[in-house]
Design a protein around this motif. Structure first.
Motif, PDB file in Angstrom:
ATOM      1  N   ALA A  79      43.037 -52.152-104.907  1.00 11.27           N
ATOM      2  CA  ALA A  79      43.275 -51.006-104.027  1.00 11.27           C
ATOM      3  C   ALA A  79      42.365 -49.842-104.385  1.00 11.27           C
ATOM      4  CB  ALA A  79      44.742 -50.580-104.101  1.00 11.27           C
ATOM      5  N   LYS A  80      42.174 -49.589-105.672  1.00  8.88           N
ATOM      6  CA  LYS A  80      41.283 -48.507-106.100  1.00  8.88           C
ATOM      7  C   LYS A  80      39.843 -48.784-105.679  1.00  8.88           C
ATOM      8  CE  LYS A  80      43.940 -46.793-110.015  1.00  8.88           C
ATOM      9  NZ  LYS A  80      43.998 -46.613-111.473  1.00  8.88           N
ATOM     10  N   GLN A  81      39.415 -50.023-105.824  1.00  2.57           N
ATOM     11  CA  GLN A  81      38.058 -50.379-105.417  1.00  2.57           C
ATOM     12  C   GLN A  81      37.881 -50.274-103.903  1.00  2.57           C
ATOM     13  OE1 GLN A  81      35.244 -50.967-107.180  1.00  2.57           O
ATOM     14  NE2 GLN A  81      36.525 -50.239-108.856  1.00  2.57           N
ATOM     15  N   MET A  82      38.900 -50.671-103.163  1.00  2.00           N
ATOM     16  CA  MET A  82      38.835 -50.535-101.704  1.00  2.00           C
ATOM     17  C   MET A  82      38.711 -49.068-101.321  1.00  2.00           C
ATOM     18  SD  MET A  82      41.574 -53.355-100.315  1.00  2.00           S
ATOM     19  CE  MET A  82      41.380 -52.865 -98.608  1.00  2.00           C
ATOM     20  N   GLU A  83      39.467 -48.201-101.964  1.00  2.00           N
ATOM     21  CA  GLU A  83      39.413 -46.769-101.665  1.00  2.00           C
ATOM     22  C   GLU A  83      38.049 -46.199-102.050  1.00  2.00           C
ATOM     23  OE1 GLU A  83      39.311 -42.775-101.714  1.00  2.00           O
ATOM     24  OE2 GLU A  83      39.364 -43.777-103.649  1.00  2.00           O
ATOM     25  N   ASN A  84      37.499 -46.626-103.179  1.00  3.00           N
ATOM     26  CA  ASN A  84      36.183 -46.150-103.612  1.00  3.00           C
ATOM     27  C   ASN A  84      35.071 -46.572-102.661  1.00  3.00           C
ATOM     28  OD1 ASN A  84      37.130 -44.837-105.880  1.00  3.00           O
ATOM     29  ND2 ASN A  84      36.815 -46.595-107.228  1.00  3.00           N
ATOM     30  N   ASN A  85      35.282 -47.669-101.941  1.00  2.00           N
ATOM     31  CA  ASN A  85      34.273 -48.175-101.010  1.00  2.00           C
ATOM     32  C   ASN A  85      34.574 -47.811 -99.562  1.00  2.00           C
ATOM     33  OD1 ASN A  85      32.541 -49.490-102.893  1.00  2.00           O
ATOM     34  ND2 ASN A  85      34.136 -51.020-103.172  1.00  2.00           N
ATOM     35  N   GLY A  86      35.313 -46.748 -99.349  1.00  2.00           N
ATOM     36  CA  GLY A  86      35.562 -46.276 -97.987  1.00  2.00           C
ATOM     37  C   GLY A  86      37.013 -46.349 -97.564  1.00  2.00           C
ATOM     38  N   GLY A  87      37.789 -47.194 -98.167  1.00  2.00           N
ATOM     39  CA  GLY A  87      39.212 -47.275 -97.866  1.00  2.00           C
ATOM     40  C   GLY A  87      39.505 -47.592 -96.423  1.00  2.00           C
ATOM     41  N   ILE A  88      40.607 -47.026 -95.942  1.00  2.00           N
ATOM     42  CA  ILE A  88      41.018 -47.262 -94.556  1.00  2.00           C
ATOM     43  C   ILE A  88      40.978 -45.973 -93.744  1.00  2.00           C
ATOM     44  CG2 ILE A  88      42.369 -49.317 -95.048  1.00  2.00           C
ATOM     45  CD1 ILE A  88      44.868 -47.605 -95.138  1.00  2.00           C
ATOM     46  N   GLY A  89      40.368 -44.940 -94.305  1.00  2.00           N
ATOM     47  CA  GLY A  89      40.164 -43.704 -93.557  1.00  2.00           C
ATOM     48  C   GLY A  89      41.247 -42.656 -93.694  1.00  2.00           C
ATOM     49  N   LEU A  90      42.105 -42.779 -94.663  1.00  2.00           N
ATOM     50  CA  LEU A  90      43.177 -41.800 -94.838  1.00  2.00           C
ATOM     51  C   LEU A  90      42.739 -40.566 -95.625  1.00  2.00           C
ATOM     52  CD1 LEU A  90      46.220 -44.073 -95.748  1.00  2.00           C
ATOM     53  CD2 LEU A  90      45.748 -42.958 -93.574  1.00  2.00           C
ATOM     54  N   THR A  91      41.791 -40.726 -96.529  1.00  2.00           N
ATOM     55  CA  THR A  91      41.427 -39.646 -97.448  1.00  2.00           C
ATOM     56  C   THR A  91      41.021 -38.374 -96.726  1.00  2.00           C
ATOM     57  OG1 THR A  91      40.778 -41.197 -99.178  1.00  2.00           O
ATOM     58  CG2 THR A  91      39.887 -38.984 -99.337  1.00  2.00           C
ATOM     59  N   ASP A  92      40.146 -38.468 -95.737  1.00  2.00           N
ATOM     60  CA  ASP A  92      39.668 -37.266 -95.044  1.00  2.00           C
ATOM     61  C   ASP A  92      40.801 -36.524 -94.358  1.00  2.00           C
ATOM     62  OD1 ASP A  92      37.081 -37.696 -95.873  1.00  2.00           O
ATOM     63  OD2 ASP A  92      36.540 -38.835 -94.072  1.00  2.00           O
ATOM     64  N   ALA A  93      41.662 -37.263 -93.659  1.00  2.00           N
ATOM     65  CA  ALA A  93      42.772 -36.630 -92.947  1.00  2.00           C
ATOM     66  C   ALA A  93      43.757 -35.973 -93.912  1.00  2.00           C
ATOM     67  CB  ALA A  93      43.495 -37.656 -92.076  1.00  2.00           C
ATOM     68  N   ILE A  94      44.062 -36.652 -94.989  1.00  2.00           N
ATOM     69  CA  ILE A  94      45.001 -36.109 -95.974  1.00  2.00           C
ATOM     70  C   ILE A  94      44.395 -34.889 -96.659  1.00  2.00           C
ATOM     71  CG2 ILE A  94      46.163 -36.599 -98.166  1.00  2.00           C
ATOM     72  CD1 ILE A  94      46.378 -39.524 -97.182  1.00  2.00           C
ATOM     73  N   ASP A  95      43.115 -34.967 -97.000  1.00  6.68           N
ATOM     74  CA  ASP A  95      42.438 -33.844 -97.648  1.00  6.68           C
ATOM     75  C   ASP A  95      42.447 -32.606 -96.748  1.00  6.68           C
ATOM     76  OD1 ASP A  95      40.898 -32.590 -99.709  1.00  6.68           O
ATOM     77  OD2 ASP A  95      39.092 -32.938 -98.522  1.00  6.68           O
ATOM     78  N   ARG A  96      42.108 -32.786 -95.473  1.00  8.44           N
ATOM     79  CA  ARG A  96      42.121 -31.649 -94.537  1.00  8.44           C
ATOM     80  C   ARG A  96      43.510 -31.034 -94.428  1.00  8.44           C
ATOM     81  NH1 ARG A  96      38.997 -35.058 -91.290  1.00  8.44           N
ATOM     82  NH2 ARG A  96      40.828 -35.520 -90.043  1.00  8.44           N
ATOM     83  N   GLN A  97      44.530 -31.873 -94.336  1.00  9.28           N
ATOM     84  CA  GLN A  97      45.898 -31.377 -94.188  1.00  9.28           C
ATOM     85  C   GLN A  97      46.354 -30.647 -95.449  1.00  9.28           C
ATOM     86  OE1 GLN A  97      47.633 -31.493 -91.343  1.00  9.28           O
ATOM     87  NE2 GLN A  97      49.193 -30.253 -92.323  1.00  9.28           N
ATOM     88  N   MET A  98      46.026 -31.179 -96.613  1.00  6.66           N
ATOM     89  CA  MET A  98      46.428 -30.529 -97.865  1.00  6.66           C
ATOM     90  C   MET A  98      45.731 -29.181 -98.026  1.00  6.66           C
ATOM     91  SD  MET A  98      46.579 -33.835-100.422  1.00  6.66           S
ATOM     92  CE  MET A  98      46.787 -32.891-101.904  1.00  6.66           C
ATOM     93  N   LEU A  99      44.446 -29.112 -97.691  1.00  6.76           N
ATOM     94  CA  LEU A  99      43.731 -27.839 -97.771  1.00  6.76           C
ATOM     95  C   LEU A  99      44.317 -26.816 -96.804  1.00  6.76           C
ATOM     96  CD1 LEU A  99      40.038 -29.032 -98.158  1.00  6.76           C
ATOM     97  CD2 LEU A  99      41.415 -27.814 -99.851  1.00  6.76           C
ATOM     98  N   ALA A 100      44.660 -27.269 -95.589  1.00  2.00           N
ATOM     99  CA  ALA A 100      45.257 -26.345 -94.614  1.00  2.00           C
ATOM    100  C   ALA A 100      46.601 -25.828 -95.105  1.00  2.00           C
ATOM    101  CB  ALA A 100      45.419 -27.072 -93.281  1.00  2.00           C
ATOM    102  N   MET A 101      47.389 -26.697 -95.726  1.00  3.15           N
ATOM    103  CA  MET A 101      48.700 -26.276 -96.247  1.00  3.15           C
ATOM    104  C   MET A 101      48.530 -25.280 -97.388  1.00  3.15           C
ATOM    105  SD  MET A 101      50.742 -29.895 -96.115  1.00  3.15           S
ATOM    106  CE  MET A 101      52.182 -29.279 -96.950  1.00  3.15           C
ATOM    107  N   GLN A 102      47.522 -25.469 -98.228  1.00  7.23           N
ATOM    108  CA  GLN A 102      47.305 -24.565 -99.352  1.00  7.23           C
ATOM    109  C   GLN A 102      46.815 -23.200 -98.881  1.00  7.23           C
ATOM    110  OE1 GLN A 102      44.743 -26.412-102.234  1.00  7.23           O
ATOM    111  NE2 GLN A 102      46.089 -28.163-102.471  1.00  7.23           N
ATOM    112  N   GLU A 103      46.049 -23.183 -97.804  1.00  3.41           N
ATOM    113  CA  GLU A 103      45.522 -21.921 -97.296  1.00  3.41           C
ATOM    114  C   GLU A 103      46.578 -21.123 -96.540  1.00  3.41           C
ATOM    115  OE1 GLU A 103      42.104 -23.151 -95.112  1.00  3.41           O
ATOM    116  OE2 GLU A 103      40.937 -23.534 -96.917  1.00  3.41           O
ATOM    117  N   GLN A 104      47.676 -21.763 -96.104  1.00  2.00           N
ATOM    118  CA  GLN A 104      48.734 -21.089 -95.364  1.00  2.00           C
ATOM    119  C   GLN A 104      49.584 -20.207 -96.258  1.00  2.00           C
ATOM    120  OE1 GLN A 104      51.069 -23.981 -93.357  1.00  2.00           O
ATOM    121  NE2 GLN A 104      49.582 -24.298 -91.735  1.00  2.00           N
ATOM    122  N   LYS A 105      49.614 -20.478 -97.535  1.00  3.70           N
ATOM    123  CA  LYS A 105      50.521 -19.765 -98.439  1.00  3.70           C
ATOM    124  C   LYS A 105      50.503 -18.323 -98.147  1.00  3.70           C
ATOM    125  CE  LYS A 105      47.105 -19.600-102.015  1.00  3.70           C
ATOM    126  NZ  LYS A 105      46.793 -19.455-103.354  1.00  3.70           N
TER     127      LYS A 105
END
Length: 100
Positions: free
Chosen positions: A74-100
């Protein structure tokens, strides 16, 4: 004892107050989450593969180490592009942190 959703939300807000947004930390967390999600999807696939009667079976040792093997896959799959969740999760987490 039950914690209401308003109490949990205000508690989470207190944890973020005064902390700077760290995009590198957030990206690493998003990658770890995607790796965990892939791991959870792969576990049933490897659980159904029972070749214990095979001549090339690893026996009890293989069964014990299989979860670690799946985690590394699973780690190797994520390192090689994964299934596309990282970008969406990263954007959402950054938006939540900036809302504080």
């Amino acid at each position: 004892m039950t914690v209401s959703s308003t109490t949990a939300t205000s508690f989470q807000g207190l944890l973020l107050r005064g902390q700077k947004v760290d995009p590198a930390k957030t990206l690493k967390s998003a990658q770890s989450f995607e790796s965990m999600a892939i791991n959870q999807m792969l576990q049933p696939m490897f659980a159904t593969d029972d070749n214990s009667d095979s001549m090339f079976s690893g026996g009890a040792g293989e069964k014990q180490f299989r979860p670690m093997l799946v985690e590394q896959i699973a780690k190797q799959m994520e390192n090689n592009g994964g299934i596309g969740l990282t970008d969406a999760i990263d954007r959402q987490m950054l938006a939540m942190q900036e809302q504080k």
